[in-house]
Write a protein that holds these residues in place. Structure first.
Motif, PDB file in Angstrom:
ATOM      1  N   ARG A 201      -8.534   0.117 -14.499  1.00  0.00           N
ATOM      2  CA  ARG A 201      -9.022  -0.662 -13.349  1.00  0.00           C
ATOM      3  C   ARG A 201      -9.841   0.230 -12.401  1.00  0.00           C
ATOM      4  O   ARG A 201      -9.667   0.201 -11.178  1.00  0.00           O
ATOM      5  CB  ARG A 201      -7.867  -1.311 -12.603  1.00  0.00           C
TER       6      ARG A 201
ATOM      7  N   TYR B 203     -11.729  -1.104  -9.327  1.00  0.00           N
ATOM      8  CA  TYR B 203     -10.952  -1.639  -8.202  1.00  0.00           C
ATOM      9  C   TYR B 203     -10.555  -0.487  -7.272  1.00  0.00           C
ATOM     10  O   TYR B 203     -10.132   0.569  -7.747  1.00  0.00           O
ATOM     11  CB  TYR B 203      -9.691  -2.347  -8.706  1.00  0.00           C
ATOM     12  N   PRO B 204     -10.710  -0.667  -5.983  1.00  0.00           N
ATOM     13  CA  PRO B 204     -11.249  -1.841  -5.296  1.00  0.00           C
ATOM     14  C   PRO B 204     -12.785  -1.828  -5.295  1.00  0.00           C
ATOM     15  O   PRO B 204     -13.391  -0.755  -5.282  1.00  0.00           O
ATOM     16  CB  PRO B 204     -10.713  -1.685  -3.880  1.00  0.00           C
TER      17      PRO B 204
ATOM     18  N   HIS C 121      -6.618  -2.966   2.059  1.00  0.00           N
ATOM     19  CA  HIS C 121      -7.109  -4.305   1.713  1.00  0.00           C
ATOM     20  C   HIS C 121      -7.288  -5.123   2.986  1.00  0.00           C
ATOM     21  O   HIS C 121      -6.428  -5.096   3.878  1.00  0.00           O
ATOM     22  CB  HIS C 121      -6.120  -4.987   0.766  1.00  0.00           C
TER      23      HIS C 121
ATOM     24  N   ALA D 264      -2.022  -4.035   0.485  1.00  0.00           N
ATOM     25  CA  ALA D 264      -2.425  -3.085  -0.555  1.00  0.00           C
ATOM     26  C   ALA D 264      -3.279  -1.983   0.062  1.00  0.00           C
ATOM     27  O   ALA D 264      -4.180  -2.259   0.859  1.00  0.00           O
ATOM     28  CB  ALA D 264      -3.181  -3.808  -1.657  1.00  0.00           C
TER      29      ALA D 264
ATOM     30  N   PRO E 261       1.876   2.796  -6.330  1.00  0.00           N
ATOM     31  CA  PRO E 261       1.108   1.718  -5.673  1.00  0.00           C
ATOM     32  C   PRO E 261       0.070   2.236  -4.680  1.00  0.00           C
ATOM     33  O   PRO E 261      -0.930   1.562  -4.423  1.00  0.00           O
ATOM     34  CB  PRO E 261       2.195   0.901  -4.963  1.00  0.00           C
TER      35      PRO E 261
ATOM     36  N   TYR F 171      -3.291   3.323  -6.903  1.00  0.00           N
ATOM     37  CA  TYR F 171      -4.187   2.296  -7.443  1.00  0.00           C
ATOM     38  C   TYR F 171      -4.482   1.187  -6.443  1.00  0.00           C
ATOM     39  O   TYR F 171      -5.460   0.455  -6.610  1.00  0.00           O
ATOM     40  CB  TYR F 171      -3.574   1.709  -8.716  1.00  0.00           C
TER      41      TYR F 171
ATOM     42  N   ASP G 232      -3.128  -1.632  -5.987  1.00  0.00           N
ATOM     43  CA  ASP G 232      -3.141  -2.954  -6.621  1.00  0.00           C
ATOM     44  C   ASP G 232      -1.910  -3.781  -6.306  1.00  0.00           C
ATOM     45  O   ASP G 232      -1.740  -4.877  -6.846  1.00  0.00           O
ATOM     46  CB  ASP G 232      -3.264  -2.792  -8.141  1.00  0.00           C
ATOM     47  N   GLN G 233      -1.029  -3.283  -5.436  1.00  0.00           N
ATOM     48  CA  GLN G 233       0.186  -4.014  -5.093  1.00  0.00           C
ATOM     49  C   GLN G 233       0.273  -4.212  -3.589  1.00  0.00           C
ATOM     50  O   GLN G 233       0.058  -3.274  -2.823  1.00  0.00           O
ATOM     51  CB  GLN G 233       1.435  -3.266  -5.573  1.00  0.00           C
ATOM     52  N   SER G 234       0.598  -5.410  -3.191  1.00  0.00           N
ATOM     53  CA  SER G 234       0.814  -5.709  -1.782  1.00  0.00           C
ATOM     54  C   SER G 234       2.294  -5.508  -1.486  1.00  0.00           C
ATOM     55  O   SER G 234       3.146  -6.238  -1.983  1.00  0.00           O
ATOM     56  CB  SER G 234       0.388  -7.142  -1.471  1.00  0.00           C
TER      57      SER G 234
END
Length: 732
Positions: free
Chosen positions: A33, A36-37, A567, A572, A701, A704, A706-708
């Motif tokens: 990934r 991302y972001p 985010h 995230a 987390p 990456y 990718d987790q809230s």
């Protein structure tokens, strides 16, 4: 003749499955990934600007380091078809569809992934076990900070990759030295050492630290080679020693210099258009770029003649680029400190293009202000008068103190007040960079001093800013005590035309018109390189305190982190945050190594050898490479006056991590006396390594993003009160 066809051609290869597996997992951890972001993350906002300029071939200057790193990032953009059209003005800004995010981040990610197998091989080349090599590779693999840094469009992973490649190459070369000198492999690894070192320096000046370390190690090895009695007693072997030294000199000095120059050659070849940083470069450099000053100066006469209309740019360019300037306003009768002035017309240095920057070179023995046919060129040592183009007043100085520099003379344009202060407006042209005393004054190329005939004062930019009566322009003075050349005293003709109009009104129209005669002013590559390199080394941006800046002492104990990205809607986030257990363990291992080294050294002084001679040699070499690599990449930061961040520590940390399993192996082999002790220590290592992985997984987390995470989960990750884990008030 065809005997070789009687038997099949066989190719055999040994494949280290450990190495293959490590490389595959490392690639997955860095490439997963990768796009991302799809937003600008921390310093991507800085490096992205340069990528866009490369895509558009626009010249720029970055004082943070040489161009190789920027070019590699731009190459990633080129592979992805990036057109350079994106506004890099805000961290967190969403990338538009034309930005190939995956491609831009690809090369740093690949470099970060390849550091894992490089660490594995370095430990093997240091003559330690596959277990230690595997341990070093796994620690690099699951080091949170290294993963985070390599997954973004940043330069640290590229720097670490070339550092490790240089170390591995030299170790390979050194090991080949023992049994196959001057073989193909010997040459390959030796040359690759020099190439890797130059690439490390080309990415960031910090690469110079590892380069110096390897040069030191190579020098010690060469010294031992010279003292080898087995080689020095035979004439042919003495020649062989000379060949060894010559090979090292070419590979470790000449090739890196050539490579470093090639980086700048490509950089300047790609960036051929005028850009936002032109003004800090010399007129000659600017004229070599397409557009900008090159567009203005295209077609100018090369040789300055009597009657030439010119603008004079100060060579120093500090505190800002500026041109000799005058306007109708006069100096105040009295300054604020009570001193009197000449009340003559002001002469300043003005940092903008303006018609009042134009001057006419006049022959003191003639009245005309036009160029004759054929033109009479001005030569070194000639006496001239400089006439201000718009006001037609002569550049003048006399024994009156300058407004802000009272120990120097005031520079003015002479106004005849019919008082006892006659004009003193004769100046001798002193071409500083002349090749002979008969040199002609040349546009852009000649650096000239103007020496006042009556007082021997030299026309100089003081750099001080005049008060409001001088419109905050820069002060020009006549320096009387001149012992050496200084760039503030040097001027070059930037814009130039041959004057044709004798009448003032016609001449004013002429001063606003472009030039037409075609003369080339291309600088050589070495001249451009020298100027650009000097500007990069001396260019200092304003150092401001940053929220996430830190000191070198804070790095050791991981007292700080950097919030890279948040985010816009969820919790995230991405942080540069190390694996706390790995960092503390690496510190302990480094301390343990130093203590053991000096303990062994003291006992060997007493002829007590605790470990075999070969093991001692391997132990010293490992410390030189790993402890030395940590020290040279860490300690210099205590001397640097710049804003520092946690990522500056990552190259040093990498060497520390490689040392860690080496120390563990040494403890097992030489400090654990019984099998029971070895079994217990091995069990503790397994528990410790499992804990390292658990810490990595806990904080993944934040790698990456990718987790809230909930507020409680985020608070649980704040192991130290100094860590800035972002928590919004409305999160639950």
């Amino acid at each position: 003749m065809l005997v070789f066809l009687k038997r099949p051609v066989l190719v055999t290869a040994e494949i280290n499955l450990n190495l293959v597996a490590l490389t595959v997992v490392a690639l997955w951890s860095r490439l997963w990934r990768l796009s991302y972001p799809r937003a600008v993350v921390f310093d991507e906002v800085y490096y992205g600007q340069f990528v866009s300029l490369y895509m558009k071939h626009i010249f720029f200057v970055d004082g943070s380091g040489p161009p190789l790193g920027h070019m590699l990032l731009a190459f990633g953009g080129y592979l992805g078809g990036f057109d350079g059209n994106f506004l890099w003005n805000r961290i967190g800004a969403e990338y538009t569809n034309n930005v190939p995010v995956w491609s831009l981040r690809l090369l740093p990610a690949l470099a970060g992934a390849l550091c894992v197998p490089l660490a594995y091989q370095i430990v093997l080349e240091l003559h330690y076990s596959h277990y230690s090599a595997l341990g070093a590779a796994l620690l690099i693999l699951i080091e949170n900070s290294l993963i985070t840094q390599s997954r973004l469009m940043l330069l640290e992973s590229l720097l670490i990759f070339f550092n490790l490649l240089a170390v591995l190459s030299y170790l390979k070369f050194s090991n080949f030295q023992k049994y196959s000198s001057f073989s193909v492999s010997w040459w390959v690894w030796l040359i690759l050492t020099g190439v890797s070192c130059s690439c490390a320096v080309g990415v960031k000046y910090m690469g110079l630290f590892t380069y110096i370390l390897l040069l030191t190690v190579a020098s010690v090895h060469a010294w031992h080679l010279i003292g080898d009695q087995a080689l020095s007693n035979v004439g042919i072997e003495i020649a062989r020693v000379f060949c060894h030294l010559l090979a090292r000199g070419v590979a470790l000095l000449i090739i890196p210099i050539f490579m470093y120059l090639s980086f700048f050659y490509i950089h300047l070849m790609v960036l051929y258009r005028s850009g936002p940083h032109d003004q800090i470069m010399s007129s000659a450099f600017q004229a070599s770029l397409e557009g900008g000053l090159a567009r203005i100066t295209q077609g100018q006469p090369l040789e300055v003649a009597y009657g030439s209309q010119i603008t004079l740019r100060n060579v120093l360019g500090k505190p800002m680029p500026c041109w000799l300037h005058s306007h109708k306003n006069t100096y105040p009768i009295r300054y604020e400190d009570g001193r009197g002035s000449s009340h003559q017309q002001q002469v300043t240095c003005y940092p903008f293009k303006d018609v009042n920057n134009w001057w006419i070179v006049k022959d003191p023995g003639k009245h005309q202000l036009v160029v004759t046919n054929p033109p009479r060129p001005v030569r070194h040592g000639d006496i001239v008068q400089l006439v201000h183009g718009i006001t037609t007043r002569f550049l003048n100085t006399h024994d009156v103190a300058a407004p802000l520099s009272p120990h120097s003379q005031e520079i003015s344009c002479y106004i005849d007040y019919n008082i006892s202060m006659p004009a003193q407006n004769l100046w001798r042209v002193d071409i500083v960079n002349r090749e002979s005393d008969s040199d002609i004054w040349k546009t852009i190329l000649s650096e000239v001093r103007f020496v006042h005939v009556n007082t021997s004062a030299v026309l100089k930019l003081s750099g001080a800013s005049l008060p409001d009566w001088g419109y905050w322009q820069l002060e020009i003075i006549g320096e009387k005590s001149v012992k050496s050349y200084h760039q503030s005293m040097l001027w070059n003709v930037e814009e130039h035309r041959y004057g044709k109009s004798q009448e003032q009104k016609e001449r004013e129209l002429e001063l606003h018109s472009p030039t037409h005669i075609d003369i080339s002013k291309n600088l050589s590559f070495m001249a451009r390189f020298t100027e650009l390199q000097w500007k990069m080394l001396t260019l200092r941006s304003e150092e401001t305190e940053h929220k996430y800046s830190s000191s070198p002492l804070e790095w050791l104990t991981l007292e700080t982190n950097i919030a890279y990205w948040l985010h816009p809607k969820t919790s995230a986030q991405i942080h540069l945050l190390g694996n706390a257990l790995t960092w503390s363990s690496a510190n302990i291992a480094t301390l343990a190594y130093v203590l053991l080294f000096f303990w062994y050294l003291l006992r060997r002084r007493r002829n007590v050898c605790d470990i075999p001679e070969d093991s001692w040699s391997f132990w010293v070499l490992a410390g030189t490479v790993c402890c030395g690599g940590w020290a040279v990449n860490y300690l210099p930061f205590f001397l640097m006056e710049k804003t520092l961040f946690l990522y500056h520590y990552l190259p040093a940390l990498t060497f520390q991590i490689i040392l860690l399993p080496i120390v563990l192996q040494h403890v097992i082999e030489y400090l654990c006396r019984s099998q029971l002790q070895k079994n217990i220590f091995n069990s503790l290592i397994i528990v410790w390594f499992s804990s390292v992985y658990l810490v990595y997984h806990t904080f993944s987390p934040l790698i990456y993003g990718d987790q809230s995470l909930s507020t409680n989960e985020l608070k649980a990750l704040r192991w130290k009160s100094s860590w800035d884990i972002l928590i919004r008030k409305h999160w639950k």
